[in-house]
Design a protein around this motif. Structure first.
Motif, PDB file in Angstrom:
ATOM      1  N   LYS A 184       0.746  -1.224  -0.163  1.00  0.00           N
ATOM      2  CA  LYS A 184      -0.115  -0.046  -0.105  1.00  0.00           C
ATOM      3  C   LYS A 184       0.827   1.526  -0.041  1.00  0.00           C
ATOM      4  O   LYS A 184       0.670   2.077  -0.805  1.00  0.00           O
ATOM      5  N   VAL A 185       1.810   1.441   0.863  1.00  0.00           N
ATOM      6  CA  VAL A 185       2.751   2.293   1.003  1.00  0.00           C
ATOM      7  C   VAL A 185       3.495   2.428  -0.543  1.00  0.00           C
ATOM      8  O   VAL A 185       3.488   3.618  -1.221  1.00  0.00           O
ATOM      9  N   LEU A 186       3.820   1.377  -1.005  1.00  0.00           N
ATOM     10  CA  LEU A 186       4.739   1.632  -2.102  1.00  0.00           C
ATOM     11  C   LEU A 186       3.872   2.102  -3.374  1.00  0.00           C
ATOM     12  O   LEU A 186       4.213   2.834  -4.317  1.00  0.00           O
ATOM     13  N   SER A 187       2.667   1.959  -3.201  1.00  0.00           N
ATOM     14  CA  SER A 187       1.642   2.268  -4.315  1.00  0.00           C
ATOM     15  C   SER A 187       1.282   3.572  -4.387  1.00  0.00           C
ATOM     16  O   SER A 187       0.975   4.201  -5.173  1.00  0.00           O
ATOM     17  N   ARG A 188       1.660   4.392  -3.190  1.00  0.00           N
ATOM     18  CA  ARG A 188       1.717   5.771  -3.165  1.00  0.00           C
ATOM     19  C   ARG A 188       3.215   6.499  -3.136  1.00  0.00           C
ATOM     20  O   ARG A 188       3.147   7.522  -2.486  1.00  0.00           O
ATOM     21  N   ALA A 189       4.320   5.707  -3.262  1.00  0.00           N
ATOM     22  CA  ALA A 189       5.430   6.297  -3.093  1.00  0.00           C
ATOM     23  C   ALA A 189       5.744   7.591  -3.725  1.00  0.00           C
ATOM     24  O   ALA A 189       6.638   8.277  -3.399  1.00  0.00           O
ATOM     25  N   GLU A 190       5.319   7.670  -4.889  1.00  0.00           N
ATOM     26  CA  GLU A 190       5.574   8.997  -5.802  1.00  0.00           C
ATOM     27  C   GLU A 190       5.068  10.092  -4.947  1.00  0.00           C
ATOM     28  O   GLU A 190       5.828  11.202  -5.593  1.00  0.00           O
ATOM     29  N   PHE A 191       4.470  10.340  -4.040  1.00  0.00           N
ATOM     30  CA  PHE A 191       4.197  11.376  -3.448  1.00  0.00           C
ATOM     31  C   PHE A 191       5.055  11.623  -2.342  1.00  0.00           C
ATOM     32  O   PHE A 191       5.045  12.852  -1.787  1.00  0.00           O
ATOM     33  N   TYR A 192       6.142  11.011  -2.273  1.00  0.00           N
ATOM     34  CA  TYR A 192       7.121  11.120  -1.315  1.00  0.00           C
ATOM     35  C   TYR A 192       8.526  11.137  -1.683  1.00  0.00           C
ATOM     36  O   TYR A 192       9.411  11.428  -1.067  1.00  0.00           O
ATOM     37  N   GLY A 193       8.799  11.245  -2.814  1.00  0.00           N
ATOM     38  CA  GLY A 193      10.051  11.142  -3.691  1.00  0.00           C
ATOM     39  C   GLY A 193      10.145  10.204  -4.728  1.00  0.00           C
ATOM     40  O   GLY A 193       9.294   9.489  -4.852  1.00  0.00           O
ATOM     41  N   LYS A 194      11.492   9.978  -5.022  1.00  0.00           N
ATOM     42  CA  LYS A 194      11.804   8.894  -6.012  1.00  0.00           C
ATOM     43  C   LYS A 194      12.329   7.801  -5.315  1.00  0.00           C
ATOM     44  O   LYS A 194      13.507   7.999  -4.894  1.00  0.00           O
ATOM     45  N   TYR A 195      11.719   6.692  -5.518  1.00  0.00           N
ATOM     46  CA  TYR A 195      12.367   5.361  -4.720  1.00  0.00           C
ATOM     47  C   TYR A 195      12.083   4.454  -5.689  1.00  0.00           C
ATOM     48  O   TYR A 195      11.376   4.247  -6.768  1.00  0.00           O
ATOM     49  N   PRO A 196      13.330   3.105  -5.620  1.00  0.00           N
ATOM     50  CA  PRO A 196      13.309   2.212  -6.626  1.00  0.00           C
ATOM     51  C   PRO A 196      12.219   1.049  -6.489  1.00  0.00           C
ATOM     52  O   PRO A 196      12.500  -0.051  -6.214  1.00  0.00           O
ATOM     53  N   CYS A 197      10.964   1.605  -6.538  1.00  0.00           N
ATOM     54  CA  CYS A 197       9.761   0.603  -6.086  1.00  0.00           C
ATOM     55  C   CYS A 197       9.735  -0.624  -7.108  1.00  0.00           C
ATOM     56  O   CYS A 197       9.177  -1.602  -6.605  1.00  0.00           O
ATOM     57  N   HIS A 198      10.280  -0.224  -8.213  1.00  0.00           N
ATOM     58  CA  HIS A 198      10.152  -1.312  -9.197  1.00  0.00           C
ATOM     59  C   HIS A 198      11.093  -2.682  -8.801  1.00  0.00           C
ATOM     60  O   HIS A 198      10.818  -3.657  -9.425  1.00  0.00           O
ATOM     61  N   ARG A 199      11.921  -2.593  -7.779  1.00  0.00           N
ATOM     62  CA  ARG A 199      12.681  -3.525  -7.183  1.00  0.00           C
ATOM     63  C   ARG A 199      11.972  -4.604  -6.238  1.00  0.00           C
ATOM     64  O   ARG A 199      12.545  -5.289  -5.767  1.00  0.00           O
ATOM     65  N   VAL A 200      10.748  -4.136  -6.055  1.00  0.00           N
ATOM     66  CA  VAL A 200       9.940  -5.160  -5.124  1.00  0.00           C
ATOM     67  C   VAL A 200       8.759  -5.820  -5.859  1.00  0.00           C
ATOM     68  O   VAL A 200       7.915  -5.391  -6.825  1.00  0.00           O
ATOM     69  N   VAL A 201       8.744  -7.208  -5.502  1.00  0.00           N
ATOM     70  CA  VAL A 201       7.906  -8.144  -6.118  1.00  0.00           C
ATOM     71  C   VAL A 201       7.363  -8.859  -4.989  1.00  0.00           C
ATOM     72  O   VAL A 201       7.770  -8.899  -3.897  1.00  0.00           O
ATOM     73  N   ASN A 202       6.698  -9.829  -5.373  1.00  0.00           N
ATOM     74  CA  ASN A 202       5.720 -10.624  -4.245  1.00  0.00           C
ATOM     75  C   ASN A 202       6.676 -11.817  -4.057  1.00  0.00           C
ATOM     76  O   ASN A 202       7.542 -12.079  -4.744  1.00  0.00           O
ATOM     77  N   HIS A 203       6.345 -12.795  -3.213  1.00  0.00           N
ATOM     78  CA  HIS A 203       7.204 -13.752  -2.702  1.00  0.00           C
ATOM     79  C   HIS A 203       7.414 -14.635  -3.880  1.00  0.00           C
ATOM     80  O   HIS A 203       8.706 -15.374  -3.586  1.00  0.00           O
ATOM     81  N   ALA A 204       6.630 -14.701  -4.689  1.00  0.00           N
ATOM     82  CA  ALA A 204       6.926 -15.772  -5.830  1.00  0.00           C
ATOM     83  C   ALA A 204       7.775 -14.981  -7.002  1.00  0.00           C
ATOM     84  O   ALA A 204       7.985 -15.458  -8.034  1.00  0.00           O
ATOM     85  N   GLY A 205       8.072 -13.618  -6.737  1.00  0.00           N
ATOM     86  CA  GLY A 205       8.754 -13.101  -7.833  1.00  0.00           C
ATOM     87  C   GLY A 205       8.021 -12.386  -8.816  1.00  0.00           C
ATOM     88  O   GLY A 205       8.425 -11.806  -9.999  1.00  0.00           O
ATOM     89  N   ARG A 206       6.578 -12.379  -8.780  1.00  0.00           N
ATOM     90  CA  ARG A 206       5.515 -11.902  -9.713  1.00  0.00           C
ATOM     91  C   ARG A 206       5.559 -10.586  -9.542  1.00  0.00           C
ATOM     92  O   ARG A 206       5.731  -9.607  -8.573  1.00  0.00           O
ATOM     93  N   LEU A 207       5.766  -9.749 -10.832  1.00  0.00           N
ATOM     94  CA  LEU A 207       5.684  -8.398 -11.101  1.00  0.00           C
ATOM     95  C   LEU A 207       4.410  -7.877 -10.824  1.00  0.00           C
ATOM     96  O   LEU A 207       3.350  -8.374 -10.713  1.00  0.00           O
ATOM     97  N   VAL A 208       4.216  -6.614 -10.429  1.00  0.00           N
ATOM     98  CA  VAL A 208       2.986  -5.803 -10.216  1.00  0.00           C
ATOM     99  C   VAL A 208       1.954  -5.893 -11.338  1.00  0.00           C
ATOM    100  O   VAL A 208       2.308  -5.560 -12.481  1.00  0.00           O
TER     101      VAL A 208
END
Length: 102
Positions: free
Chosen positions: A46-70
């Protein structure tokens, strides 16, 4: 959820995301464990889905436990490919090869 989420928690999550090295991925659960909230993987998402409001972060480097993309974020695959991340298939990162070992 409003009771759980506050600015300090948001920046705690984002500061961990900021530490994920280029070419590696982390999971929502892994980030939750690193901040001492083992059962809050969905909160991390949930936080990562709103991260753009807090600056530039490499959220693309986060996936689910099986490695599935968003789902619905096709740019994520291209960003990870640009960093040298390998995939098992079209939508799953090879976690054995690319998971951040923190």
């Amino acid at each position: 959820m409003k009771k759980i989420m506050n600015e300090q928690l948001i920046y705690e999550i984002l500061s961990v995301v900021e530490e994920i090295p280029e070419g590696k991925v982390s999971t929502y659960g892994q980030i939750a464990r690193l901040i001492g909230r083992d059962k809050n993987a969905r909160l991390v998402g949930k936080v990562l889905s709103r991260a753009e409001f807090y600056g530039k972060y490499p959220c693309h480097r986060v996936v689910n436990h099986a490695g599935r993309l968003v789902p619905g974020w096709p740019e994520q695959r291209f960003l990870l490919l640009d960093e040298g991340v390998s995939f098992k298939d079209e939508n799953h990162v090879d976690m054995k090869e690319n998971q951040w070992n923190c």
